[in-house]
Design a protein around this motif. Structure first.
Motif, PDB file in Angstrom:
ATOM      1  N   ILE A   1       0.834  -1.204   0.000  1.00 43.50           N
ATOM      2  CA  ILE A   1       0.000   0.000   0.000  1.00 43.50           C
ATOM      3  C   ILE A   1       0.870   1.256   0.000  1.00 43.50           C
ATOM      4  O   ILE A   1       2.053   1.208   0.349  1.00 43.50           O
ATOM      5  N   PRO A   2       0.298   2.403  -0.379  1.00 42.53           N
ATOM      6  CA  PRO A   2       1.036   3.671  -0.231  1.00 42.53           C
ATOM      7  C   PRO A   2       1.340   3.933   1.237  1.00 42.53           C
ATOM      8  O   PRO A   2       0.735   3.337   2.133  1.00 42.53           O
ATOM      9  N   VAL A   3       2.263   4.846   1.486  1.00 44.06           N
ATOM     10  CA  VAL A   3       2.629   5.171   2.870  1.00 44.06           C
ATOM     11  C   VAL A   3       1.544   6.075   3.451  1.00 44.06           C
ATOM     12  O   VAL A   3       1.580   7.297   3.299  1.00 44.06           O
ATOM     13  N   GLU A   4       0.566   5.445   4.057  1.00 46.20           N
ATOM     14  CA  GLU A   4      -0.544   6.133   4.705  1.00 46.20           C
ATOM     15  C   GLU A   4      -0.645   5.651   6.149  1.00 46.20           C
ATOM     16  O   GLU A   4      -0.111   4.606   6.504  1.00 46.20           O
ATOM     17  N   GLU A   5      -1.352   6.423   6.985  1.00 54.68           N
ATOM     18  CA  GLU A   5      -1.540   6.000   8.375  1.00 54.68           C
ATOM     19  C   GLU A   5      -2.347   4.703   8.428  1.00 54.68           C
ATOM     20  O   GLU A   5      -3.321   4.532   7.707  1.00 54.68           O
ATOM     21  N   ILE A   6      -1.906   3.796   9.286  1.00 55.55           N
ATOM     22  CA  ILE A   6      -2.569   2.506   9.495  1.00 55.55           C
ATOM     23  C   ILE A   6      -2.956   2.432  10.967  1.00 55.55           C
ATOM     24  O   ILE A   6      -2.153   2.775  11.845  1.00 55.55           O
ATOM     25  N   VAL A   7      -4.176   1.996  11.241  1.00 51.76           N
ATOM     26  CA  VAL A   7      -4.631   1.815  12.623  1.00 51.76           C
ATOM     27  C   VAL A   7      -4.907   0.334  12.827  1.00 51.76           C
ATOM     28  O   VAL A   7      -5.664  -0.281  12.070  1.00 51.76           O
ATOM     29  N   VAL A   8      -4.260  -0.240  13.847  1.00 48.83           N
ATOM     30  CA  VAL A   8      -4.407  -1.673  14.143  1.00 48.83           C
ATOM     31  C   VAL A   8      -4.939  -1.836  15.565  1.00 48.83           C
ATOM     32  O   VAL A   8      -4.477  -1.148  16.491  1.00 48.83           O
ATOM     33  N   LYS A   9      -5.883  -2.748  15.713  1.00 49.87           N
ATOM     34  CA  LYS A   9      -6.451  -3.047  17.027  1.00 49.87           C
ATOM     35  C   LYS A   9      -6.618  -4.553  17.153  1.00 49.87           C
ATOM     36  O   LYS A   9      -7.065  -5.210  16.218  1.00 49.87           O
ATOM     37  N   MET A  10      -6.250  -5.106  18.317  1.00 48.93           N
ATOM     38  CA  MET A  10      -6.425  -6.535  18.562  1.00 48.93           C
ATOM     39  C   MET A  10      -7.398  -6.736  19.720  1.00 48.93           C
ATOM     40  O   MET A  10      -7.372  -5.987  20.696  1.00 48.93           O
ATOM     41  N   SER A  11      -8.230  -7.747  19.604  1.00 54.04           N
ATOM     42  CA  SER A  11      -9.280  -7.984  20.604  1.00 54.04           C
ATOM     43  C   SER A  11      -8.739  -8.533  21.915  1.00 54.04           C
ATOM     44  O   SER A  11      -9.443  -8.535  22.922  1.00 54.04           O
ATOM     45  N   HIS A  12      -7.512  -9.024  21.896  1.00 52.29           N
ATOM     46  CA  HIS A  12      -6.907  -9.592  23.102  1.00 52.29           C
ATOM     47  C   HIS A  12      -5.547  -8.926  23.355  1.00 52.29           C
ATOM     48  O   HIS A  12      -5.012  -8.224  22.491  1.00 52.29           O
TER      49      HIS A  12
ATOM     50  N   TYR B   1       6.848  -4.389  23.659  1.00 52.50           N
ATOM     51  CA  TYR B   1       5.939  -3.701  24.565  1.00 52.50           C
ATOM     52  C   TYR B   1       4.599  -4.446  24.564  1.00 52.50           C
ATOM     53  O   TYR B   1       4.277  -5.162  23.627  1.00 52.50           O
ATOM     54  N   ILE B   2       3.817  -4.239  25.621  1.00 52.25           N
ATOM     55  CA  ILE B   2       2.523  -4.895  25.752  1.00 52.25           C
ATOM     56  C   ILE B   2       1.401  -3.927  25.362  1.00 52.25           C
ATOM     57  O   ILE B   2       1.418  -2.751  25.737  1.00 52.25           O
ATOM     58  N   LEU B   3       0.425  -4.449  24.608  1.00 53.52           N
ATOM     59  CA  LEU B   3      -0.780  -3.704  24.256  1.00 53.52           C
ATOM     60  C   LEU B   3      -1.966  -4.313  24.999  1.00 53.52           C
ATOM     61  O   LEU B   3      -2.097  -5.539  25.085  1.00 53.52           O
ATOM     62  N   LYS B   4      -2.831  -3.463  25.510  1.00 50.74           N
ATOM     63  CA  LYS B   4      -4.045  -3.931  26.166  1.00 50.74           C
ATOM     64  C   LYS B   4      -5.075  -4.346  25.117  1.00 50.74           C
ATOM     65  O   LYS B   4      -5.025  -3.878  23.968  1.00 50.74           O
ATOM     66  N   PRO B   5      -6.016  -5.216  25.475  1.00 49.81           N
ATOM     67  CA  PRO B   5      -7.075  -5.588  24.519  1.00 49.81           C
ATOM     68  C   PRO B   5      -7.827  -4.352  24.021  1.00 49.81           C
ATOM     69  O   PRO B   5      -8.185  -3.469  24.802  1.00 49.81           O
ATOM     70  N   GLY B   6      -8.007  -4.276  22.713  1.00 46.85           N
ATOM     71  CA  GLY B   6      -8.760  -3.177  22.122  1.00 46.85           C
ATOM     72  C   GLY B   6      -8.008  -1.872  21.983  1.00 46.85           C
ATOM     73  O   GLY B   6      -8.562  -0.880  21.481  1.00 46.85           O
ATOM     74  N   GLN B   7      -6.748  -1.826  22.383  1.00 47.36           N
ATOM     75  CA  GLN B   7      -5.972  -0.589  22.294  1.00 47.36           C
ATOM     76  C   GLN B   7      -5.583  -0.315  20.838  1.00 47.36           C
ATOM     77  O   GLN B   7      -5.034  -1.180  20.158  1.00 47.36           O
ATOM     78  N   GLU B   8      -5.874   0.886  20.360  1.00 45.53           N
ATOM     79  CA  GLU B   8      -5.579   1.227  18.970  1.00 45.53           C
ATOM     80  C   GLU B   8      -4.134   1.710  18.824  1.00 45.53           C
ATOM     81  O   GLU B   8      -3.667   2.555  19.585  1.00 45.53           O
ATOM     82  N   VAL B   9      -3.468   1.157  17.822  1.00 44.12           N
ATOM     83  CA  VAL B   9      -2.106   1.561  17.497  1.00 44.12           C
ATOM     84  C   VAL B   9      -2.122   2.254  16.140  1.00 44.12           C
ATOM     85  O   VAL B   9      -2.619   1.698  15.159  1.00 44.12           O
ATOM     86  N   ARG B  10      -1.588   3.461  16.101  1.00 44.35           N
ATOM     87  CA  ARG B  10      -1.499   4.206  14.846  1.00 44.35           C
ATOM     88  C   ARG B  10      -0.067   4.125  14.324  1.00 44.35           C
ATOM     89  O   ARG B  10       0.875   4.436  15.060  1.00 44.35           O
ATOM     90  N   ILE B  11       0.080   3.720  13.073  1.00 47.08           N
ATOM     91  CA  ILE B  11       1.403   3.560  12.472  1.00 47.08           C
ATOM     92  C   ILE B  11       1.500   4.487  11.269  1.00 47.08           C
ATOM     93  O   ILE B  11       0.642   4.464  10.379  1.00 47.08           O
ATOM     94  N   ALA B  12       2.533   5.319  11.264  1.00 52.27           N
ATOM     95  CA  ALA B  12       2.699   6.309  10.196  1.00 52.27           C
ATOM     96  C   ALA B  12       4.182   6.450   9.862  1.00 52.27           C
ATOM     97  O   ALA B  12       5.051   5.969  10.598  1.00 52.27           O
ATOM     98  N   ARG B  13       4.445   7.100   8.774  1.00 50.79           N
ATOM     99  CA  ARG B  13       5.837   7.349   8.380  1.00 50.79           C
ATOM    100  C   ARG B  13       6.509   8.259   9.394  1.00 50.79           C
ATOM    101  O   ARG B  13       5.950   9.270   9.823  1.00 50.79           O
ATOM    102  N   HIS B  14       7.707   7.888   9.793  1.00 49.86           N
ATOM    103  CA  HIS B  14       8.484   8.737  10.682  1.00 49.86           C
ATOM    104  C   HIS B  14       8.924   9.978   9.906  1.00 49.86           C
ATOM    105  O   HIS B  14       9.255   9.884   8.718  1.00 49.86           O
ATOM    106  N   PRO B  15       8.912  11.160  10.539  1.00 47.33           N
ATOM    107  CA  PRO B  15       9.250  12.380   9.787  1.00 47.33           C
ATOM    108  C   PRO B  15      10.684  12.437   9.284  1.00 47.33           C
ATOM    109  O   PRO B  15      10.994  13.236   8.392  1.00 47.33           O
ATOM    110  N   GLN B  16      11.556  11.608   9.818  1.00 52.97           N
ATOM    111  CA  GLN B  16      12.966  11.658   9.419  1.00 52.97           C
ATOM    112  C   GLN B  16      13.415  10.320   8.843  1.00 52.97           C
ATOM    113  O   GLN B  16      13.401   9.301   9.533  1.00 52.97           O
TER     114      GLN B  16
END
Length: 277
Positions: free
Chosen positions: A219-230, A242-257
């Motif tokens: 895909i093009p370099v666009e923001e991606i949001v990932v969420k896991m139920s557990h 690192y640990i993610l809590k259930p349902g916690q949204e993670v936003r992944i984007a291009r680093h500015p540098q």
């Protein structure tokens, strides 16, 4: 390459006598050419000032990462700024990111000091998550290769929801890899994903063991949001977990540098050549 090199910061593979010995040789060679060498903490080299990672950008013109690919990945995460980096494979395995090996190290450094090098820019990505209800974000270290989000409980298969390019996809699977072109030869390749030219500006979404067949997506370099139920792990470049809590949204984007590798040889598909294809 531009102006004369006045200072080089050296970072090495941890607990590697071979890498430390190579660093000492490099420091001696630089000194003979009138270039100041700095040892990045915790490395200690005779005759070299020791720098903390956040001091490097103000004191050095280049960074030499002496070790394997892991050392290179760590160097780009820990040293701020976009200083050019020469990756020297000493004690590593394949050295896919490396430009120089022990046997041609001295010649390569002479060429670099003479200005016979060029820069190879690569994109990075960075994950962040919302913190509480105040809109602040917790930001994870940037990744040059990939961000892996995978289940923490091996007895339960979570639902992974991915939002990208205005669409939302939900599937039960073990996790997902978001890889850069540089990282296309890492976890992505192991999972059957495509190998991309390192200079491209795009991302790869590679599902891990989906219950219903799901293809890898470029895909093009666009923001991606990932969420896991557990409960899940988020792993940066295979090194920071690192640990993610259930349902916690993670936003992944291009680093500015972007990062900049210091190269000596032009290659069409550098990573494929390193893999032996």
């Amino acid at each position: 390459m531009a102006a004369r090199i006045r200072g080089v910061a050296i970072i090495t593979k941890r607990k590697s006598d071979e890498a430390k010995a190579a660093a000492a040789r490099i420091a001696k060679m630089l000194a003979a050419q009138g270039v100041r060498a700095f040892a990045v903490s915790p490395l200690k080299l005779k005759g070299c000032d020791e720098l903390e990672p956040d001091e490097v950008k103000d004191r050095a013109d280049l960074v030499f990462a002496v070790g394997g690919d892991g050392t290179t990945l760590k160097a780009f995460r820990t040293i701020p700024g976009n200083l050019p980096l020469l990756s020297i494979n000493v004690g590593g395995h394949r050295g896919i990111l490396s430009e120089v090996y022990t046997e041609n190290m001295e010649r390569a450094i002479r060429d670099i000091l003479a200005g016979r090098g060029f820069y190879d820019s690569r994109i990075r990505i960075q994950a962040s998550l919302a913190s509480g209800g105040n809109g602040n974000k917790n930001t994870f270290p940037p990744a040059l290769n990939e961000i892996l989000i995978t289940r923490a409980d091996m007895s339960r298969t979570p639902t992974v929801t991915v939002k990208v390019l205005g669409d939302e996809i939900s599937h039960r699977m073990d996790g997902i890899v978001i890889a850069t072109p540089t990282g296309s030869t890492g976890h992505n390749l192991s999972l059957g994903g495509p190998v991309l030219h390192e200079g491209m500006s795009c991302l790869i979404l590679t599902p891990i063991a989906p219950v219903n067949k799901m293809p890898q997506l470029v895909i093009p370099v666009e923001e991606i949001v990932v969420k896991m139920s557990h409960k899940a792990h988020i792993i940066i470049d295979g090194q920071e977990n690192y640990i993610l809590k259930p349902g916690q949204e993670v936003r992944i984007a291009r680093h500015p540098q972007d990062v900049r590798f210091l190269r000596l040889q032009k290659k069409g598909m550098r990573q494929l050549a390193k893999l032996g294809f």
